[in-house]
Design a protein around this motif. Structure first.
Motif, PDB file in Angstrom:
ATOM      1  N   TYR A 189      19.185 -10.962   4.571  1.00 11.67           N
ATOM      2  CA  TYR A 189      19.606 -10.673   3.196  1.00 11.67           C
ATOM      3  C   TYR A 189      18.375 -10.093   2.508  1.00 11.67           C
ATOM      4  O   TYR A 189      17.540 -10.820   1.987  1.00 11.67           O
ATOM      5  N   GLU A 190      18.257  -8.777   2.547  1.00  9.83           N
ATOM      6  CA  GLU A 190      17.043  -8.131   2.065  1.00  9.83           C
ATOM      7  C   GLU A 190      17.379  -6.993   1.109  1.00  9.83           C
ATOM      8  O   GLU A 190      18.499  -6.492   1.078  1.00  9.83           O
ATOM      9  N   ASN A 191      16.375  -6.618   0.317  1.00  7.82           N
ATOM     10  CA  ASN A 191      16.459  -5.413  -0.491  1.00  7.82           C
ATOM     11  C   ASN A 191      15.038  -4.897  -0.732  1.00  7.82           C
ATOM     12  O   ASN A 191      14.098  -5.366  -0.085  1.00  7.82           O
ATOM     13  N   ASP A 192      14.891  -3.952  -1.647  1.00  2.72           N
ATOM     14  CA  ASP A 192      13.570  -3.359  -1.892  1.00  2.72           C
ATOM     15  C   ASP A 192      12.547  -4.400  -2.341  1.00  2.72           C
ATOM     16  O   ASP A 192      11.341  -4.212  -2.164  1.00  2.72           O
ATOM     17  N   TRP A 193      13.006  -5.490  -2.968  1.00  2.00           N
ATOM     18  CA  TRP A 193      12.111  -6.529  -3.470  1.00  2.00           C
ATOM     19  C   TRP A 193      11.953  -7.690  -2.504  1.00  2.00           C
ATOM     20  O   TRP A 193      10.886  -8.259  -2.400  1.00  2.00           O
ATOM     21  N   TRP A 194      13.047  -8.094  -1.871  1.00  2.00           N
ATOM     22  CA  TRP A 194      13.037  -9.282  -1.020  1.00  2.00           C
ATOM     23  C   TRP A 194      12.983  -8.869   0.444  1.00  2.00           C
ATOM     24  O   TRP A 194      13.862  -8.177   0.941  1.00  2.00           O
ATOM     25  N   LYS A 195      11.954  -9.344   1.143  1.00  6.89           N
ATOM     26  CA  LYS A 195      11.830  -9.085   2.564  1.00  6.89           C
ATOM     27  C   LYS A 195      11.696 -10.422   3.297  1.00  6.89           C
ATOM     28  O   LYS A 195      11.134 -11.375   2.773  1.00  6.89           O
ATOM     29  N   GLY A 196      12.216 -10.483   4.511  1.00 11.30           N
ATOM     30  CA  GLY A 196      12.054 -11.673   5.336  1.00 11.30           C
ATOM     31  C   GLY A 196      13.005 -12.816   5.006  1.00 11.30           C
ATOM     32  O   GLY A 196      12.780 -13.950   5.433  1.00 11.30           O
ATOM     33  N   TYR A 197      14.077 -12.551   4.257  1.00 13.85           N
ATOM     34  CA  TYR A 197      15.064 -13.593   3.953  1.00 13.85           C
ATOM     35  C   TYR A 197      16.185 -13.563   4.983  1.00 13.85           C
ATOM     36  O   TYR A 197      16.687 -12.495   5.350  1.00 13.85           O
ATOM     37  N   THR A 198      16.578 -14.749   5.437  1.00 11.89           N
ATOM     38  CA  THR A 198      17.712 -14.862   6.344  1.00 11.89           C
ATOM     39  C   THR A 198      18.756 -15.815   5.757  1.00 11.89           C
ATOM     40  O   THR A 198      18.435 -16.721   4.973  1.00 11.89           O
ATOM     41  N   ILE A 199      20.005 -15.594   6.125  1.00 15.33           N
ATOM     42  CA  ILE A 199      21.105 -16.415   5.603  1.00 15.33           C
ATOM     43  C   ILE A 199      21.112 -17.757   6.318  1.00 15.33           C
ATOM     44  O   ILE A 199      21.263 -17.825   7.541  1.00 15.33           O
ATOM     45  N   THR A 200      20.921 -18.836   5.566  1.00 14.45           N
ATOM     46  CA  THR A 200      20.838 -20.177   6.135  1.00 14.45           C
ATOM     47  C   THR A 200      22.067 -21.026   5.837  1.00 14.45           C
ATOM     48  O   THR A 200      22.237 -22.098   6.417  1.00 14.45           O
ATOM     49  N   GLU A 201      22.907 -20.577   4.927  1.00 16.86           N
ATOM     50  CA  GLU A 201      24.149 -21.292   4.609  1.00 16.86           C
ATOM     51  C   GLU A 201      25.191 -20.264   4.200  1.00 16.86           C
ATOM     52  O   GLU A 201      24.918 -19.382   3.391  1.00 16.86           O
ATOM     53  N   LEU A 202      26.387 -20.372   4.765  1.00 17.78           N
ATOM     54  CA  LEU A 202      27.431 -19.403   4.463  1.00 17.78           C
ATOM     55  C   LEU A 202      28.799 -20.063   4.517  1.00 17.78           C
ATOM     56  O   LEU A 202      29.230 -20.538   5.567  1.00 17.78           O
ATOM     57  N   GLU A 203      29.454 -20.113   3.373  1.00 19.21           N
ATOM     58  CA  GLU A 203      30.832 -20.584   3.265  1.00 19.21           C
ATOM     59  C   GLU A 203      31.594 -19.465   2.573  1.00 19.21           C
ATOM     60  O   GLU A 203      31.542 -19.319   1.353  1.00 19.21           O
ATOM     61  N   ARG A 204      32.262 -18.654   3.353  1.00 13.54           N
ATOM     62  CA  ARG A 204      32.826 -17.414   2.835  1.00 13.54           C
ATOM     63  C   ARG A 204      33.750 -17.664   1.649  1.00 13.54           C
ATOM     64  O   ARG A 204      34.594 -18.551   1.671  1.00 13.54           O
TER      65      ARG A 204
END
Length: 260
Positions: A189-204
């Motif tokens: 889950y990244e963008n121009d500002w956030w790097k190195g983030y991964t999805i750790t919880e997902l309840e669609r």
């Protein structure tokens, strides 16, 4: 040595005639619907243009009219905390809409904070004029000391709310950045500002949390409150300065109303 003056510029298009937009920005009973808790206005040069309350960033103190040209220009002084500032609002009638451009000049407050603040206020003004109501207004009287948690009611398409905060094309739009999201556990889950983030919880349809290697996490949570759909943001696990937390608080506030 005096600090250099700097000016923030931001504009918005509102699908209402200029007469309605002008009244919303200059009449106290209308200003309290999107900007403040209380207002007192005298449009003569040197007259009061006071707007106060918990929804006013850094409070309001003795704002005064510098210039008011009916449905064209509104300029006023605004002491934000201990920082003197000057605001000019330019009104332009366009085909079936009105363009407002804000110039906010000061020597002490970050341009980023002013940009986030006006993105929030101009979006609230647009909601008020085009929808007849605004999302729940945010209390700016107490900036948090550490983690940030904000909740806002959704006025637009609540069915597509989860997509709005989890799909790259939608996040790119409201954040005004290039988002890159792989919507699965362990996905990025990244963008121009956030790097190195991964999805750790997902309840669609309900919740997503993404976390970086240092433990900083951001969660989007979709909730129901009676007939209302609510969006909750929780940003935790970071150590920042007082400036950073204020910047983040106003920034997230602006993004929340954009999504709403």
């Amino acid at each position: 040595m005096a600090q250099k003056q700097k000016t923030l510029k931001r504009f918005i298009l509102i699908e209402k005639p200029i007469s309605e937009v002008w009244r919303a920005c200059t009449e106290p009973q209308r200003m309290t619907q999107w900007l403040c808790d209380e207002a007192e206005v005298d449009l003569q040069p040197g007259g009061k243009f006071e707007f106060t309350g918990a929804t006013v960033v850094r409070g309001g103190d003795g704002q005064e009219i510098l210039q008011a040209s009916h449905e064209k220009k509104l300029a006023f002084s605004w002491k934000m905390g201990e920082s003197p500032t000057q605001v000019t609002m330019l009104f332009q009638s366009m085909v079936e809409m009105t363009r407002i451009e804000v110039h906010h000049t000061n020597s002490e407050i970050s341009i980023w904070i002013l940009d986030d603040m006006w993105k929030y206020y101009l979006t609230m003004l647009k909601f008020y004029l085009e929808f007849g109501q605004t999302p729940d207004r945010i209390d700016f009287s107490k900036v948090p000391e550490k983690g940030i948690e904000l909740v806002i009611s959704i006025l637009k398409n609540s069915e597509g709310l989860f997509d709005a905060v989890t799909l790259s094309k939608h996040v790119s739009n409201w954040m005004e950045v290039n988002a890159d999201i792989d919507l699965r556990l362990g996905g990025k889950y990244e963008n121009d500002w956030w790097k190195g983030y991964t999805i750790t919880e997902l309840e669609r349809g309900k919740k997503i949390t993404f976390t970086d290697k240092e433990g900083e996490s951001i969660s989007w949570i979709v909730e129901k409150s009676g007939s209302k759909t609510m969006l909750r943001l929780v940003h935790a696990g970071f150590e920042v300065t007082a400036f950073d937390i204020e910047n983040l608080f106003y920034g997230w506030s602006a993004f929340m109303v954009t999504i709403a």
